[in-house]
Design an enzyme around this catalytic site. Sequence first.
Site, PDB file in Angstrom:
ATOM      1  N   SER A  64     -71.451  56.734 -31.118  1.00 21.78           N
ATOM      2  CA  SER A  64     -70.266  57.494 -31.537  1.00 21.78           C
ATOM      3  C   SER A  64     -70.383  58.138 -32.909  1.00 21.78           C
ATOM      4  CB  SER A  64     -69.033  56.596 -31.508  1.00 21.78           C
ATOM      5  OG  SER A  64     -68.644  56.384 -30.176  1.00 21.78           O
ATOM      6  N   LYS A  67     -70.142  61.818 -32.885  1.00 21.42           N
ATOM      7  CA  LYS A  67     -68.865  62.535 -32.761  1.00 21.42           C
ATOM      8  C   LYS A  67     -68.513  63.354 -34.000  1.00 21.42           C
ATOM      9  CE  LYS A  67     -67.059  59.041 -29.528  1.00 21.42           C
ATOM     10  NZ  LYS A  67     -66.285  57.795 -29.418  1.00 21.42           N
ATOM     11  N   TYR A 243     -61.830  53.376 -35.121  1.00 21.82           N
ATOM     12  CA  TYR A 243     -60.869  53.047 -34.040  1.00 21.82           C
ATOM     13  C   TYR A 243     -59.773  52.128 -34.562  1.00 21.82           C
ATOM     14  CZ  TYR A 243     -65.295  54.429 -32.095  1.00 21.82           C
ATOM     15  OH  TYR A 243     -66.477  55.081 -31.872  1.00 21.82           O
ATOM     16  N   VAL A 261     -71.396  52.158 -31.262  1.00 22.60           N
ATOM     17  CA  VAL A 261     -71.687  50.860 -30.654  1.00 22.60           C
ATOM     18  C   VAL A 261     -73.172  50.495 -30.677  1.00 22.60           C
ATOM     19  CG1 VAL A 261     -69.656  50.550 -29.167  1.00 22.60           C
ATOM     20  CG2 VAL A 261     -71.641  51.812 -28.302  1.00 22.60           C
TER      21      VAL A 261
HETATM   22  N1  GLN Z   1     -71.373  56.158 -25.709  1.00 22.28           N
HETATM   23  C1  GLN Z   1     -70.398  55.178 -26.039  1.00 22.28           C
HETATM   24  C2  GLN Z   1     -69.260  55.177 -25.033  1.00 22.28           C
HETATM   25  O1  GLN Z   1     -68.847  56.203 -24.626  1.00 22.28           O
HETATM   26  C3  GLN Z   1     -69.878  55.460 -27.402  1.00 22.28           C
HETATM   27  C4  GLN Z   1     -68.843  54.449 -27.872  1.00 22.28           C
HETATM   28  C5  GLN Z   1     -68.997  54.067 -29.301  1.00 22.28           C
HETATM   29  O2  GLN Z   1     -70.040  54.212 -29.919  1.00 22.28           O
HETATM   30  N2  GLN Z   1     -67.966  53.464 -29.838  1.00 22.28           N
HETATM   31  O3  GLN Z   1     -68.783  54.156 -24.625  1.00 22.28           O
END
Ligand code: GLN
Length: 310
Positions: A64, A67, A243, A261
């Site tokens: 993520s 993003k 988050y 993650v």
């Molecule tokens: N690729 C992961 C997902 O869509 C990204 C989530 C994350 O890094 N928090 O679940």
Amino acid sequence: MTDMSAILDDIASAMAQETGRGRVADYIPELGKVDPGHFGIAVVSADGSMASAGDAALPFSIQSVSKVFTLALALGQQGDKCWTRVGREPSGDPFNSIVQLEADDGIPRNPLINAGAIVVSDILLAERSVDEAVEAILGFVRRAAGDEGIGVDAAVASSERDTGFRNRALAHFMRAAGNLHHDPEETLAVYFRQCAIAMSCEQLARAGRMFAFAGHTAPGSAELITPARARRVNSLMLTCGHYDGSGEFAFEVGLPGKSGVGGGILAVAPGKASIAVWSPGLNAVGNSKLGTMALEMLARETGWSVFGGL
Ligand code: GLN
């Protein structure tokens, strides 16, 4: 810079002693194979110098953290029009939550939760094929990092494609609400591959310079994004980048940051430094456990905070 190297060495040795390292994400099976013992940290300072410690040269899945780069790219291409399709409020919910989408008519709360980032991937697909959109994202990240060697980890991308049912639910709901303009599978093909970009802490800290230094990658270099956009992405990182752990991260670290993650975090000390840290074990809300602890230590040692002095 020797001071910064000494601080980072201290942080890396403190982290090596930690026994409670959190849990490696395994809902994407390929990520579950990563050794939780890794720790790396890298800092690029305002004079352009780099300091690092631990496994800072080892690539990991940025997940993520991607993003913020796709958001910067989409804002550069479509400007404020993006905000008709995605909001700017913290969600207070987990990164993959679906619960608010129906009440909000398919408009995700912000671009840093999965639903919002999937909309941003859809924006980047406009007038492009899936491969072209992924190349545009990679080109942007490579330019930001000054490193043509950055690529997508194909095994991670297909592992997520095979298991990404929750993201499919988000995408199909938004398509039904009219907020996805392409076949959800195509939009997700972009999203899964951007999440599977592999970078080291050193590459990520370099790529984050545009946020730390008002759009610039080096003193005197051309802007990669406008200073106004850098500021806006930083504000979203602070309020939404972790988050439902964003408040806690702001409280403990005091810097804009974006987690993934894979265990990576990009943190920004505006005007002072771009920081990347990686440790694969996650806390209860899916953010790197030791990564957060390391950033707390760094903020304490340097006095860096967007909220003023310690
Ligand atoms: N690729 C992961 C997902 O869509 C990204 C989530 C994350 O890094 N928090 O679940």
